[in-house]
Design an enzyme around this catalytic site. Structure first.
Site, PDB file in Angstrom:
ATOM      1  N   ASP A 431       0.861  -1.177   0.000  1.00  0.00           N
ATOM      2  CA  ASP A 431       0.000   0.000   0.000  1.00  0.00           C
ATOM      3  C   ASP A 431       0.905   1.237   0.000  1.00  0.00           C
ATOM      4  O   ASP A 431       1.567   1.526   0.996  1.00  0.00           O
ATOM      5  CB  ASP A 431      -0.906  -0.013   1.238  1.00  0.00           C
ATOM      6  CG  ASP A 431      -1.962   1.089   1.203  1.00  0.00           C
ATOM      7  OD1 ASP A 431      -1.754   2.090   0.491  1.00  0.00           O
ATOM      8  OD2 ASP A 431      -2.977   0.954   1.914  1.00  0.00           O
ATOM      9  N   HIS A 432       0.897   1.949  -1.116  1.00  0.00           N
ATOM     10  CA  HIS A 432       1.819   3.077  -1.276  1.00  0.00           C
ATOM     11  C   HIS A 432       1.464   4.248  -0.361  1.00  0.00           C
ATOM     12  O   HIS A 432       2.253   5.191  -0.197  1.00  0.00           O
ATOM     13  CB  HIS A 432       1.811   3.545  -2.733  1.00  0.00           C
ATOM     14  CG  HIS A 432       3.124   4.098  -3.202  1.00  0.00           C
ATOM     15  ND1 HIS A 432       4.024   4.712  -2.359  1.00  0.00           N
ATOM     16  CD2 HIS A 432       3.700   4.137  -4.439  1.00  0.00           C
ATOM     17  CE1 HIS A 432       5.086   5.102  -3.045  1.00  0.00           C
ATOM     18  NE2 HIS A 432       4.911   4.766  -4.314  1.00  0.00           N
TER      19      HIS A 432
END
Length: 459
Positions: A431-432
């Site tokens: 999850d950036h």
């Protein structure tokens, strides 16, 4: 007095459950703790136990029924006791011969509150609502319930007490029965108290004026082409669809792919296979070894964001000082992710026992809700199917998921020479919003080093 059995709400997101099979039939004697039915919750099947002893008086929803949470599915009571289950009459459709046929329809009135039983019948209410009503001196039969099938909750009682204007008991009861909001009624009694006559006046004003509404001609059911079948999506499939869509659409992700030389890990597994089998009666798998290696790597301070969750509408990051590993388990009709809780405190043999326990429960439909929640990181393994690489979707609220691909004999260059080594693919989806590429790469480098030099797993 008959006791309601309701469809339990086993998770925050659970909206409905499917009854797979009733284990007891009407008329059977049931003891507290007996398994009365098998049901499908969001993502797994489980058994529902009786919370009271008695006789199963009435089954409201049979096998295969999909029922909203908190709705009554059956009644338990004393032998010989009877219960009446109200049911709305089936809607009827006027026969239409021509498009010009018209029928008289009443003027729309405000939606009526759920009807309360008359003549001393049983009011559906939670225990907290009953206590609150007693304390406040309120007749539960007058309180509109917001729960399933008009069930009254504590909040309904409190809101009723605070929102209702002064009215005579008869006027209040008439208002509930007729679906009239007392706050819209002008009272003519002493100090503005609403009387029976005030309610009757509102009813008279709402007398239906004839309106003409055209009847829509019903279209015939669409015929399916030959060889096409339509099936209803199961509760598990609905949950998977909802969860994966939410994860895919809300989390900006990227995937890092790494090759792992499995030579030393395969040798270690061969060495510990028999000792662990003798100690636990279970066979250690590569998923066990990878799961423990992931746990040890996650516990390093520099990788704390890999073991985190976004909370409060993605405004805060929850860092975990422990590791609960979710292990994806494929079933014939879906996917579940049982959780090994407290993996950071386990030895290899303890991890083997814990993982086999939840995996077996998942495969046999025996998982409890707590065994499917609380993961801080997840692993999914498609290597046994020959998958060389894939992009796993994050099991939110985790910040990452590790995909395990197949181990393939591959030519590699070692010290200037070409050699054949067993190479396994690892695919880390991140999850950036929480983790950047450099941090994800550092995690994978440490995990790769541990898997290729795995003796530390035994320390």
């Amino acid at each position: 007095m008959a006791i309601e059995i309701i469809m339990p709400k086993l998770g925050v997101d659970m909206q409905e459950g499917e009854i797979i099979e009733w284990k007891k039939q009407e008329g059977d004697v049931i003891n507290e703790g007996d398994v009365i039915l098998e049901m499908m919750s969001d993502k797994t099947s489980m058994e529902l136990e009786a919370e009271e002893s008695g006789v199963l008086l009435k089954i409201v929803h049979g096998n295969g029924a999909v029922v909203p949470v908190t709705e009554v599915i059956a009644y338990i009571g004393a032998e010989g006791e009877t219960v009446e289950v109200g049911s709305a009459p089936a809607p009827t459709t006027p026969v239409v011969e021509k498009e010009t046929v018209q029928v008289v329809a009443p003027v729309e009135t405000p939606a009526a509150a759920p009807a309360k039983p008359q003549g001393g019948g049983k009011v559906r209410a939670t225990p907290a609502a009953r206590k609150s009503a007693r304390d406040l001196g309120i007749d539960l039969g007058l309180v509109p319930g917001t729960g399933a099938n008009g069930r009254v909750h504590k909040e309904d009682v409190e809101n009723f007490k605070g929102a209702q204007p002064k009215a005579t008991p008869l006027a209040a009861k008439m208002a509930v029965d007729k679906g009239i909001d007392l706050t819209t009624v002008v009272g003519t009694g002493a100090r503005g108290k609403i009387t029976k006559e005030d309610v009757l006046a509102v009813l008279a004003a709402q007398a239906p004026a004839a309106q003409v509404a055209p009847v829509k001609e019903e279209k015939p059911a669409k015929e399916l082409p030959e060889g096409v079948e339509i099936i209803k999506m199961s509760a598990m499939r609905k949950a998977i669809s909802k969860g994966m869509t939410h994860s895919y659409l809300t989390a900006p992700t990227f995937t890092l792919n790494y090759d792992i030389d499995m030579t030393n890990l395969m040798a270690l597994r061969k060495q510990v296979l028999e000792p662990i089998m003798n100690k636990t009666g279970l066979k250690v798998t590569f998923t066990d070894l990878i799961g423990l290696a992931v746990t040890r790597t996650l516990m390093k301070e520099e990788h704390r964001y890999m073991n985190a969750s976004l909370i409060n509408d993605a405004q805060e990051i929850e860092l975990h000082k422990f590791v609960n590993i979710g292990i994806a388990v494929g079933l014939d009709d879906g996917l579940v992710v049982p959780v090994v809780h407290g993996a950071d405190k386990m030895s290899l043999s303890e991890f083997v026992v814990a993982s086999k326990d939840v995996i077996k429960k998942a495969q046999t439909g025996k998982l409890k809700s707590a065994e499917m929640s609380g993961s801080t990181f997840s692993i999914t393994n498609l290597g046994m199917f020959g998958t060389k690489s894939f992009n796993p979707i994050i099991n939110q609220p985790n910040s990452a998921i590790l995909g395990v691909s197949a181990t393939v004999q591959t030519p590699v260059v070692i010290d200037g020479e070409i050699k054949i080594r067993p190479i396994m693919g690892l695919n880390l989806t991140i999850d950036h919003r929480i983790i950047d590429g450099m941090n994800g790469a550092k995690f994978m480098v440490d995990l790769k080093n541990l898997l290729e030099n795995p003796l530390e797993l035994l320390i």
